[in-house]
Structures are given as structure tokens and as C-alpha cells.
Design a protein around this motif. Structure first.
Motif, short mmCIF file in Angstrom:
data_model
loop_
_atom_site.label_atom_id
_atom_site.label_comp_id
_atom_site.label_asym_id
_atom_site.label_seq_id
_atom_site.Cartn_x
_atom_site.Cartn_y
_atom_site.Cartn_z
N MET A 1 -27.71 6.09 -12.34
CA MET A 1 -27.44 7.52 -12.18
C MET A 1 -27.63 8.24 -13.51
O MET A 1 -27.18 7.78 -14.55
CB MET A 1 -26.01 7.73 -11.68
CG MET A 1 -25.62 9.21 -11.52
SD MET A 1 -23.91 9.44 -10.98
CE MET A 1 -24.00 8.81 -9.31
N THR A 2 -28.35 9.35 -13.46
CA THR A 2 -28.57 10.15 -14.66
C THR A 2 -27.27 10.76 -15.14
O THR A 2 -26.49 11.31 -14.36
CB THR A 2 -29.58 11.28 -14.36
OG1 THR A 2 -30.80 10.72 -13.88
CG2 THR A 2 -29.86 12.10 -15.61
N LYS A 3 -27.02 10.67 -16.44
CA LYS A 3 -25.78 11.18 -17.03
C LYS A 3 -26.10 12.39 -17.91
O LYS A 3 -26.87 12.29 -18.85
CB LYS A 3 -25.10 10.09 -17.85
CG LYS A 3 -24.67 8.87 -17.03
CD LYS A 3 -24.09 7.78 -17.91
CE LYS A 3 -22.82 8.22 -18.61
NZ LYS A 3 -22.22 7.13 -19.42
N VAL A 4 -25.47 13.50 -17.57
CA VAL A 4 -25.70 14.76 -18.30
C VAL A 4 -24.39 15.21 -18.95
O VAL A 4 -23.35 15.27 -18.29
CB VAL A 4 -26.20 15.87 -17.35
CG1 VAL A 4 -26.42 17.17 -18.12
CG2 VAL A 4 -27.48 15.43 -16.65
N LEU A 5 -24.46 15.53 -20.23
CA LEU A 5 -23.32 16.08 -20.95
C LEU A 5 -23.53 17.57 -21.15
O LEU A 5 -24.59 17.99 -21.63
CB LEU A 5 -23.16 15.40 -22.31
CG LEU A 5 -22.10 16.02 -23.25
CD1 LEU A 5 -20.70 15.85 -22.67
CD2 LEU A 5 -22.19 15.41 -24.64
#
Length: 207
Positions: free
Chosen positions: A1-5
Motif C-alpha cells: 500500500m502506498t504511504k503518503v505523509l
């Protein structure tokens, strides 16, 4: 899963609202979006007298955790056409990440807020993006696929360099729905771009 901050600084809550909209857009793609804020540098007594928003829900970020994400979207209000001292101080501590190329190839984007329509929105966005480019990040802007930024029927922020909002001289203007829509659009684009860049290459491919 792509992790975005979504990493932000918000003195009066406008950038907090924009950060939440960016996160909504990223999550709509199936990405994991985390909202963090940078530490406040203004003494608490002065901040309270100034009416600054001190009860924001997001937890304080650490510099080291930046390396844990596939994409980082940075938002901060303008300070005379550049980024706030709070955000600048935080990013200035990321020299160790820069030295070991920890953020190279990750996706980066920016959003901001000003008091007026011509209060330095684009120069502040460039100030943020300059930092991200020095980290070796791949930049995503607010593309003109988001047509609302072309409208002139109402006061609104937004530029091809990133979503923006206009707070008003006294900070009383709420974030416009179209400005939140722009932030959601950016969140989607950032998450989609990060997912594509992270996709495994086909066997034998030179791409």
C-alpha cells in the motif's frame, strides 16, 4: 500500500483543513495517508494571546519518519513570500536524510495559505518545492486537469504549483470548498504517482 505523509504547519487552522483534504484525496485511491504537523516555535503565552490554534489533532512529526513514506505533501503558510520559520526549522534538520539520499525518488508536493490573493502564494510554493527538489524528490503540482483553478467568478486560491487558500487579513475567511477540492485532487495525484513509481518493473524490462 502506498504511504503518503501530509506534513503541515498551521497557525490558525486553514492549513490544517487543507491537510485533511489532501489526505482525503490520497485515501480515495486506496493509499494510506498520515497527517503530521511540525512543532510550534512561538511561546505558548504569545500564541494564545494571538488566537493561534493550539488544539490541532495531528501529532508532531519527527524528521526521521519522513523516510518511511512513498510521498510527502508539505503545507505551510507564507511568511513574506517564503515558508514559515516553523517549517523551515523542521526541514533544516533533515540534513542527515539528504546526506544518505533517504528521500531520493519519493514524490513531493506543496500547498499553502496567504492573507490576500497576491500575498506570495506562488513564491511560497516554490520555496517548499525547492526544498523537496534538493532532497531528490519527484514533484507533482496541481495540474490543469483540475479546471476549477481557472475560474474567476469567486475569490479562490490555487495554482499549477499547488493548492492554496486565502485566509483574509484577520484569518476569518474559511477555506473555500473549491480550495478543498483542489487539495483533494492533489492528494489523489500524489498517491497515484507514487504508486506508479513504486510499481515493480516487468522481468527483462529496461524501463
Amino acid at each position: 500500500m502506498t504511504k503518503v505523509l501530509i506534513l503541515y504547519y498551521s497557525a490558525y487552522g486553514h492549513l490544517e483543513t487543507m491537510a485533511e483534504a489532501v489526505a482525503e484525496g490520497a485515501r480515495a485511491t486506496g493509499a494510506e495517508a498520515t497527517i503530521r504537523r511540525v512543532p510550534e516555535l512561538v511561546p505558548e503565552e504569545i500564541a494564545r494571546k494571538s488566537g493561534m490554534r493550539l488544539d490541532q489533532a495531528a501529532s508532531i512529526a519527527t524528521v526521521d519518519e519522513l523516510a518511511d513514506y512513498d510521498a510527502i505533501v508539505v503545507g505551510t503558510g507564507t511568511r513574506f513570500g517564503r515558508i514559515s520559520s516553523q517549517m523551515a526549522s523542521f526541514l533544516d534538520q533533515a540534513g542527515g536524510l539528504w546526506a544518505r539520499d533517504a528521500l531520493v525518488g519519493k514524490v513531493g508536493a506543496a500547498f499553502t495559505s496567504t492573507a490576500s490573493q497576491h500575498g506570495g502564494q506562488e513564491t511560497t510554493l516554490f520555496s517548499i518545492l525547492t526544498n523537496l527538489l534538493h532532497f531528490g524528490m519527484t514533484i507533482v503540482g496541481l495540474d490543469y486537469g483540475f479546471k476549477s483553478q481557472l475560474g474567476v467568478d469567486d475569490v479562490r486560491g490555487g495554482s499549477p504549483y499547488g493548492p492554496t487558500t486565502i485566509a483574509g487579513a484577520d484569518g476569518s475567511r474559511a477555506v473555500h470548498e473549491e480550495e478543498q477540492a483542489a487539495a483533494r485532487h492533489l492528494g489523489r495525484r500524489v498517491a497515484q504517482t507514487a504508486a506508479k513509481l513504486a510499481a515493480p518493473k516487468l522481468e527483462g524490462s529496461s524501463a
